[in-house]
Design a protein around this motif. Structure first.
Motif, PDB file in Angstrom:
ATOM      1  N   MET A 178       0.719  -1.031   0.114  1.00  0.00           N
ATOM      2  CA  MET A 178      -0.455   0.288   0.072  1.00  0.00           C
ATOM      3  C   MET A 178       0.900   1.444  -0.434  1.00  0.00           C
ATOM      4  O   MET A 178       0.472   2.199  -0.542  1.00  0.00           O
ATOM      5  CB  MET A 178      -1.067  -0.431   1.696  1.00  0.00           C
ATOM      6  N   PHE A 179       2.006   1.451   0.760  1.00  0.00           N
ATOM      7  CA  PHE A 179       3.041   2.570   0.942  1.00  0.00           C
ATOM      8  C   PHE A 179       3.553   2.394  -0.654  1.00  0.00           C
ATOM      9  O   PHE A 179       3.506   3.593  -1.039  1.00  0.00           O
ATOM     10  CB  PHE A 179       3.730   1.709   2.097  1.00  0.00           C
ATOM     11  N   ARG A 180       3.949   2.109  -1.191  1.00  0.00           N
ATOM     12  CA  ARG A 180       4.359   1.999  -2.745  1.00  0.00           C
ATOM     13  C   ARG A 180       3.844   2.269  -3.332  1.00  0.00           C
ATOM     14  O   ARG A 180       4.122   3.358  -3.898  1.00  0.00           O
ATOM     15  CB  ARG A 180       5.264   0.620  -2.614  1.00  0.00           C
ATOM     16  N   ALA A 181       2.189   1.711  -3.944  1.00  0.00           N
ATOM     17  CA  ALA A 181       1.609   2.436  -4.657  1.00  0.00           C
ATOM     18  C   ALA A 181       1.199   3.609  -4.248  1.00  0.00           C
ATOM     19  O   ALA A 181       1.376   4.267  -5.588  1.00  0.00           O
ATOM     20  CB  ALA A 181       0.495   1.389  -4.044  1.00  0.00           C
ATOM     21  N   LEU A 182       1.483   4.236  -3.036  1.00  0.00           N
ATOM     22  CA  LEU A 182       1.075   5.643  -2.867  1.00  0.00           C
ATOM     23  C   LEU A 182       2.446   6.494  -3.195  1.00  0.00           C
ATOM     24  O   LEU A 182       1.834   7.278  -3.867  1.00  0.00           O
ATOM     25  CB  LEU A 182       0.877   6.089  -0.841  1.00  0.00           C
ATOM     26  N   PRO A 197       2.437   8.147 -11.622  1.00  0.00           N
ATOM     27  CA  PRO A 197       1.506   7.993 -11.836  1.00  0.00           C
ATOM     28  C   PRO A 197       1.752   7.677 -12.656  1.00  0.00           C
ATOM     29  O   PRO A 197       3.008   8.402 -13.701  1.00  0.00           O
ATOM     30  CB  PRO A 197       0.662   9.049 -11.349  1.00  0.00           C
ATOM     31  N   ILE A 198       0.755   6.904 -13.330  1.00  0.00           N
ATOM     32  CA  ILE A 198       1.761   6.621 -15.153  1.00  0.00           C
ATOM     33  C   ILE A 198       1.143   8.060 -15.743  1.00  0.00           C
ATOM     34  O   ILE A 198       0.572   8.985 -14.962  1.00  0.00           O
ATOM     35  CB  ILE A 198       0.378   5.708 -16.069  1.00  0.00           C
ATOM     36  N   GLU A 199       1.236   8.611 -17.148  1.00  0.00           N
ATOM     37  CA  GLU A 199       1.289   9.989 -17.687  1.00  0.00           C
ATOM     38  C   GLU A 199      -0.054   9.789 -18.099  1.00  0.00           C
ATOM     39  O   GLU A 199      -0.918   8.850 -18.636  1.00  0.00           O
ATOM     40  CB  GLU A 199       2.442  10.018 -18.948  1.00  0.00           C
ATOM     41  N   GLY A 200      -0.547  11.072 -17.915  1.00  0.00           N
ATOM     42  CA  GLY A 200      -2.042  10.435 -17.725  1.00  0.00           C
ATOM     43  C   GLY A 200      -2.860  10.639 -16.935  1.00  0.00           C
ATOM     44  O   GLY A 200      -4.211  10.577 -16.882  1.00  0.00           O
ATOM     45  N   TYR A 201      -2.207  10.445 -15.686  1.00  0.00           N
ATOM     46  CA  TYR A 201      -2.881   9.439 -14.761  1.00  0.00           C
ATOM     47  C   TYR A 201      -2.736  10.350 -12.954  1.00  0.00           C
ATOM     48  O   TYR A 201      -2.254  10.882 -13.898  1.00  0.00           O
ATOM     49  CB  TYR A 201      -2.999   8.731 -14.773  1.00  0.00           C
ATOM     50  N   PRO A 210      -2.079  10.399  -9.244  1.00  0.00           N
ATOM     51  CA  PRO A 210      -1.652   9.599  -7.926  1.00  0.00           C
ATOM     52  C   PRO A 210      -2.529   8.881  -7.563  1.00  0.00           C
ATOM     53  O   PRO A 210      -3.824   9.453  -7.525  1.00  0.00           O
ATOM     54  CB  PRO A 210      -0.666  10.748  -7.063  1.00  0.00           C
ATOM     55  N   ILE A 211      -2.250   8.234  -6.733  1.00  0.00           N
ATOM     56  CA  ILE A 211      -3.765   7.076  -5.633  1.00  0.00           C
ATOM     57  C   ILE A 211      -3.413   7.631  -4.572  1.00  0.00           C
ATOM     58  O   ILE A 211      -2.277   8.567  -4.221  1.00  0.00           O
ATOM     59  CB  ILE A 211      -2.542   5.774  -5.590  1.00  0.00           C
ATOM     60  N   SER A 212      -4.329   8.000  -4.524  1.00  0.00           N
ATOM     61  CA  SER A 212      -5.269   9.053  -2.532  1.00  0.00           C
ATOM     62  C   SER A 212      -4.907   8.472  -1.488  1.00  0.00           C
ATOM     63  O   SER A 212      -5.609   6.523  -1.691  1.00  0.00           O
ATOM     64  CB  SER A 212      -7.141   9.385  -3.535  1.00  0.00           C
ATOM     65  N   PHE A 213      -5.316   9.042  -0.758  1.00  0.00           N
ATOM     66  CA  PHE A 213      -5.449   8.249   0.436  1.00  0.00           C
ATOM     67  C   PHE A 213      -6.769   7.579   0.635  1.00  0.00           C
ATOM     68  O   PHE A 213      -7.494   6.231   0.668  1.00  0.00           O
ATOM     69  CB  PHE A 213      -5.389   8.911   1.372  1.00  0.00           C
ATOM     70  N   ASP A 214      -7.936   8.166  -0.204  1.00  0.00           N
ATOM     71  CA  ASP A 214      -9.352   7.485  -0.434  1.00  0.00           C
ATOM     72  C   ASP A 214      -8.907   5.890  -0.922  1.00  0.00           C
ATOM     73  O   ASP A 214      -9.445   4.946  -0.532  1.00  0.00           O
ATOM     74  CB  ASP A 214     -10.420   8.623  -0.574  1.00  0.00           C
ATOM     75  N   GLN A 215      -8.402   6.359  -1.898  1.00  0.00           N
ATOM     76  CA  GLN A 215      -8.394   4.864  -3.083  1.00  0.00           C
ATOM     77  C   GLN A 215      -8.077   3.924  -1.783  1.00  0.00           C
ATOM     78  O   GLN A 215      -7.837   2.357  -1.859  1.00  0.00           O
ATOM     79  CB  GLN A 215      -7.659   4.895  -3.841  1.00  0.00           C
TER      80      GLN A 215
END
Length: 85
Positions: free
Chosen positions: A20-24, A28-32, A34-39
């Motif tokens: 989870m921490f690494r995902a945060l 982000p992939i170009e055009g997307y 970043p992953i949010s805390f809510d996600q």
């Protein structure tokens, strides 16, 4: 808490926290966005819901010392895709 109750070994559940921490922290992939805390919160809740469904017969360690919760973690799709390494 899982470790203290002898339900899941600390190292095994820590893999989820690390993933989870690494995902945060991942760019982000170009055009997307970043992953949010809510996600992350929703993903964490989904993990607990999944584990609850998988462990309807109970969460206590069995006489052979196997853990239903650890077995449920191993069934999480992201777990075995290599994203936790």
């Amino acid at each position: 808490a899982f470790d203290q109750a002898s339900l899941i070994e600390f190292q095994k559940f820590e893999r989820w926290s690390e993933m989870m921490f690494r995902a945060l922290m991942k760019d982000p992939i170009e055009g997307y966005k970043p992953i949010s805390f809510d996600q992350l919160y929703r993903a964490d809740m989904e993990l607990f819901n999944f584990m609850a469904r998988e462990c309807r017969k109970g969460i206590r360690r069995r006489p052979d010392n196997s853990s239903p919760l650890e077995e449920a973690l191993e069934k999480v799709p992201q777990w075995n895709r290599g994203s936790h390494k």
